[in-house]
Design a protein around this motif. Structure first.
Motif, PDB file in Angstrom:
ATOM      1  N   LYS A   1       0.895  -1.350  -0.006  1.00 60.74           N
ATOM      2  CA  LYS A   1      -0.088  -0.094   0.043  1.00 60.74           C
ATOM      3  C   LYS A   1       0.880   1.277   0.059  1.00 60.74           C
ATOM      4  N   LYS A   2       1.831   1.321  -0.861  1.00 58.38           N
ATOM      5  CA  LYS A   2       2.693   2.640  -1.150  1.00 58.38           C
ATOM      6  C   LYS A   2       1.930   3.773  -1.580  1.00 58.38           C
ATOM      7  N   ILE A   3       2.462   4.856  -1.151  1.00 54.56           N
ATOM      8  CA  ILE A   3       1.856   6.174  -1.557  1.00 54.56           C
ATOM      9  C   ILE A   3       2.226   6.439  -2.789  1.00 54.56           C
ATOM     10  N   LEU A   4       3.607   6.056  -3.323  1.00 54.94           N
ATOM     11  CA  LEU A   4       3.946   6.234  -4.743  1.00 54.94           C
ATOM     12  C   LEU A   4       3.299   4.906  -5.801  1.00 54.94           C
ATOM     13  N   LEU A   5       2.488   4.264  -5.558  1.00 58.51           N
ATOM     14  CA  LEU A   5       2.079   3.454  -6.473  1.00 58.51           C
ATOM     15  C   LEU A   5       1.898   3.762  -7.603  1.00 58.51           C
TER      16      LEU A   5
END
Length: 147
Positions: free
Chosen positions: A60-64
């Protein structure tokens, strides 16, 4: 045509030599093996290319979106640097700077006497502090000391 062998030919022929008009089994096996290898190589290639994107999606990365874009650029342009940047971004956890700043802002608001249930106003649209102090007479003025 005669089905007899040439007199100088060996009487024992290997299994992969077929008689005229028969199906070449070794050729068919080789053909299917090569096609399967090409498909397997493509699957492995695309799996490795999408590895950073899948890693970022699981955590669940912010930079997906950025990682997905870099993987796509690496695939289409064959620039390996994009893929390396994507895998590094997928591995690195970017620290959360917003939560401590919000906690500090809430603490300062509490110390200033504002209520906690109010949502903090947007800085660009809020009134200047002097106007807020004039509206609320019960707020202590800065610099006034009480014993």
């Amino acid at each position: 045509m005669s089905d007899q062998l040439h007199p100088l030919a060996s009487h024992h022929l290997p299994f992969f030599i077929t008689a005229p008009g028969e199906t070449d089994v070794l050729f068919n096996i080789t053909l299917w093996f090569v096609v399967a290898c090409i498909i397997l190589t493509g699957v492995i290639f695309f799996t490795i290319h999408s590895l950073p994107e899948r890693m970022a999606h699981k955590s669940k990365k912010i930079l997906l979106d950025l990682i997905a874009l870099l993987c796509l650029l690496a695939l289409l342009t064959h620039e390996h640097l994009f893929w390396f940047i994507a895998i590094v971004l997928a591995f690195i956890d970017i620290p959360d700077f917003l939560t401590p700043v919000n906690r500090i802002a809430n603490s300062v608001a509490t110390m200033a006497g504002q209520e906690d249930d109010k949502k903090p106003a947007d800085v660009s649209t809020s009134a200047p502090p002097e106007a807020a102090a004039a509206d609320e007479p019960h707020v202590k003025k800065q610099g006034a000391r009480h014993a």
